[in-house]
Scaffold this active site. Structure first.
Site, PDB file in Angstrom:
ATOM      1  CG  ASP A  39      55.975-112.749  -3.136  1.00  0.00           C
ATOM      2  OD1 ASP A  39      56.827-113.413  -3.772  1.00  0.00           O
ATOM      3  OD2 ASP A  39      55.756-112.908  -1.920  1.00  0.00           O
ATOM      4  NE  ARG A  91      47.361-114.574   2.282  1.00  0.00           N
ATOM      5  CZ  ARG A  91      48.577-114.443   2.823  1.00  0.00           C
ATOM      6  NH1 ARG A  91      49.556-113.876   2.140  1.00  0.00           N
ATOM      7  NH2 ARG A  91      48.815-114.911   4.030  1.00  0.00           N
ATOM      8  CD  GLU A  93      50.022-117.824  -3.279  1.00  0.00           C
ATOM      9  OE1 GLU A  93      50.199-116.710  -3.785  1.00  0.00           O
ATOM     10  OE2 GLU A  93      50.496-118.152  -2.170  1.00  0.00           O
ATOM     11  CG  HIS A 106      53.559-116.533  -0.849  1.00  0.00           C
ATOM     12  ND1 HIS A 106      52.185-116.574  -0.838  1.00  0.00           N
ATOM     13  CD2 HIS A 106      53.911-115.903   0.305  1.00  0.00           C
ATOM     14  CE1 HIS A 106      51.729-116.011   0.258  1.00  0.00           C
ATOM     15  NE2 HIS A 106      52.752-115.596   0.971  1.00  0.00           N
TER      16      HIS A 106
HETATM   17  P1  NAI Z   1      48.424-105.549   9.216  1.00  0.00           P
HETATM   18  O1  NAI Z   1      47.240-106.245   9.805  1.00  0.00           O
HETATM   19  O2  NAI Z   1      49.494-105.019  10.116  1.00  0.00           O
HETATM   20  O3  NAI Z   1      47.934-104.335   8.289  1.00  0.00           O
HETATM   21  C1  NAI Z   1      46.888-104.436   7.375  1.00  0.00           C
HETATM   22  C2  NAI Z   1      46.307-103.051   7.206  1.00  0.00           C
HETATM   23  O4  NAI Z   1      45.338-103.106   6.162  1.00  0.00           O
HETATM   24  C3  NAI Z   1      45.590-102.523   8.466  1.00  0.00           C
HETATM   25  O5  NAI Z   1      46.114-101.263   8.831  1.00  0.00           O
HETATM   26  C4  NAI Z   1      44.130-102.423   8.026  1.00  0.00           C
HETATM   27  O6  NAI Z   1      43.446-101.337   8.639  1.00  0.00           O
HETATM   28  C5  NAI Z   1      44.309-102.210   6.533  1.00  0.00           C
HETATM   29  N1  NAI Z   1      43.111-102.473   5.743  1.00  0.00           N
HETATM   30  C6  NAI Z   1      42.116-103.362   5.968  1.00  0.00           C
HETATM   31  N2  NAI Z   1      41.189-103.257   4.994  1.00  0.00           N
HETATM   32  C7  NAI Z   1      41.624-102.296   4.156  1.00  0.00           C
HETATM   33  C8  NAI Z   1      41.090-101.723   2.957  1.00  0.00           C
HETATM   34  N3  NAI Z   1      39.931-102.130   2.434  1.00  0.00           N
HETATM   35  N4  NAI Z   1      41.814-100.752   2.346  1.00  0.00           N
HETATM   36  C9  NAI Z   1      42.987-100.313   2.860  1.00  0.00           C
HETATM   37  N5  NAI Z   1      43.516-100.808   4.001  1.00  0.00           N
HETATM   38  C10 NAI Z   1      42.845-101.789   4.618  1.00  0.00           C
HETATM   39  O7  NAI Z   1      49.023-106.583   8.175  1.00  0.00           O
HETATM   40  P2  NAI Z   1      50.510-106.660   7.612  1.00  0.00           P
HETATM   41  O8  NAI Z   1      51.366-107.407   8.582  1.00  0.00           O
HETATM   42  O9  NAI Z   1      50.940-105.310   7.163  1.00  0.00           O
HETATM   43  O10 NAI Z   1      50.304-107.614   6.350  1.00  0.00           O
HETATM   44  C11 NAI Z   1      49.493-107.226   5.237  1.00  0.00           C
HETATM   45  C12 NAI Z   1      49.244-108.471   4.369  1.00  0.00           C
HETATM   46  O11 NAI Z   1      50.472-108.889   3.783  1.00  0.00           O
HETATM   47  C13 NAI Z   1      48.777-109.712   5.161  1.00  0.00           C
HETATM   48  O12 NAI Z   1      47.378-109.699   5.369  1.00  0.00           O
HETATM   49  C14 NAI Z   1      49.183-110.855   4.263  1.00  0.00           C
HETATM   50  O13 NAI Z   1      48.104-111.146   3.377  1.00  0.00           O
HETATM   51  C15 NAI Z   1      50.349-110.269   3.459  1.00  0.00           C
HETATM   52  N6  NAI Z   1      51.625-110.936   3.725  1.00  0.00           N
HETATM   53  C16 NAI Z   1      52.326-111.465   2.672  1.00  0.00           C
HETATM   54  C17 NAI Z   1      53.553-112.089   2.879  1.00  0.00           C
HETATM   55  C18 NAI Z   1      54.369-112.637   1.735  1.00  0.00           C
HETATM   56  O14 NAI Z   1      55.340-113.374   1.952  1.00  0.00           O
HETATM   57  N7  NAI Z   1      54.040-112.323   0.484  1.00  0.00           N
HETATM   58  C19 NAI Z   1      54.094-112.245   4.218  1.00  0.00           C
HETATM   59  C20 NAI Z   1      53.312-111.605   5.262  1.00  0.00           C
HETATM   60  C21 NAI Z   1      52.102-110.990   5.012  1.00  0.00           C
END
Ligand code: NAI
Length: 334
Positions: free
Chosen positions: A259, A235, A264, A296
């Protein structure tokens, strides 16, 4: 049930229509418009809406949707930072999402940004098309033997660790909730400070939360290696963009691949090529030769779109049946 889809593209319509069964009892209307205070009235006469990452789901918009009788918001994405959940709860609107559709798609795009920045393929492409076959300025580095830091080892972070280990890199990881799979893939959990200090490439895969907002800022950048590569496919608001401009100018940051961008919603998914863009920070970022920005698109693979479409249509069916899938609930208490 009548459902209004906002922010849809030609590709969204094609993929959803492919998965929409004629017997589904769903009557879908696709709007190109983003959802915001000016377009919310399009939701009149519908029972549910389907929204995307940059749709405005703030309190005033939710109030208007509730006034029109909207009972369900289903998100075609994983992140839900764009919704005022307290307001949705107060209004009794259920919110469902697609928690995982292809973590591989996003992880692979992060690697695409790394490799393009490293080997400068985006610049080489233009050069060769201009019959300029010189190599000056295209010097890269071996990924093998370098250290990558993965911040956030959820679904996407884990996939990235798996790929980076394939290059023969040392992979350091930080997550307040370490998981076994990341260790099995070969990551070493360290403190965030150690990860920042030792990594040649740092890739962020954390959700946008109050605790992660602007976590990439002047203070944290100062603790990283000189010439570090920063990748953000999560994000935009994880980064203080002005601080990144300064760090690029001082050569602290050697490469930046993003990305996502904090503002955005005013830019991405639209053609602004005929306009003057007012955002000076964004315009400054695109002038750096060592900055690569995509709009994105990390999620944008056929497999991801098929999964998004199937899960979203299932979310709508489950809502009609009164049994929302708890794994997909952002807000299911009514
Ligand atoms: P997820 O929920 O599986 O993993 C997120 C991880 O971040 C969790 O393990 C959590 O414990 C950890 N976390 C939380 N706070 C943290 C901190 N302060 N420091 C380090 N780690 C921390 O989420 P996923 O599926 O891996 O997605 C991650 C992010 O990717 C989403 O929240 C979304 O914003 C972004 N995303 C972007 C896309 C794109 O097209 N550019 C598409 C899909 C997701």
């Amino acid at each position: 049930m009548k459902v209004a889809f906002f922010s849809t593209t030609k590709t969204d319509k094609r993929v959803f229509n492919e998965h929409l069964k004629p017997t589904s009892n769903l009557e879908v209307t696709y709007f190109d418009a983003h959802l915001n205070p000016h377009t919310a009235l399009l939701a009149q006469g519908f029972d549910a809406i389907c929204a995307f990452v940059n749709d405005d789901l703030s309190a005033p918009v939710l109030q208007e949707l509730a006034d029109y009788g909207i009972r369900l918001i289903t998100l075609r994405c994983a992140g839900f930072n764009n919704i005022d959940r307290d307001k949705a709860a107060e209004l009794g609107i259920m919110v469902l999402r697609v928690p995982a559709y292809s973590p591989m798609a996003v992880a692979e795009h992060a690697v695409a940004l790394m490799m393009a920045l490293n080997r400068k393929t985006h610049r080489a492409y233009s050069r060769v098309r201009d019959s300029n076959f010189t190599l000056e300025g295209l010097l890269g580095f071996d990924m093998f033997g370098k250290t990558a830091g993965v911040v956030g080892t959820g679904r996407i972070g884990q996939e990235l660790i798996r790929i980076l280990k394939g290059f023969g890199m040392t992979v350091l990881a930080y997550d307040p909730f370490p998981n076994e799979q990341a260790k099995i893939y070969g990551a070493d959990y360290v403190t965030l400070e150690e990860l920042y200090a030792e990594s040649d490439i740092i890739s962020f895969h954390v959700p946008l939360l109050p605790s992660t907002e602007h976590m990439i800022n002047a203070q944290t950048l100062a603790t990283m290696k000189d010439g570090v590569m920063i990748i953000n496919t999560s994000r935009g608001a994880l980064m203080q963009a002005e601080d990144l401009v300064e760090a690029l100018k001082s050569r602290k940051v050697g490469y930046l691949g993003i990305d996502v961008y904090e503002q955005e919603e005013n830019l991405f998914f639209e053609d602004h090529s005929e306009e003057i863009i007012d955002d000076d920070i964004f315009e400054r970022l695109i002038t750096f030769p060592n900055v690569l920005i995509t709009a994105h698109q990390a999620f944008f693979t056929q497999e991801a779109l098929d999964n998004i479409s199937q899960t979203t249509l299932q979310n709508l069916q489950d809502f009609m049946a009164g049994h929302p899938n708890p794994h997909n609930c952002v807000l299911c208490e009514r």
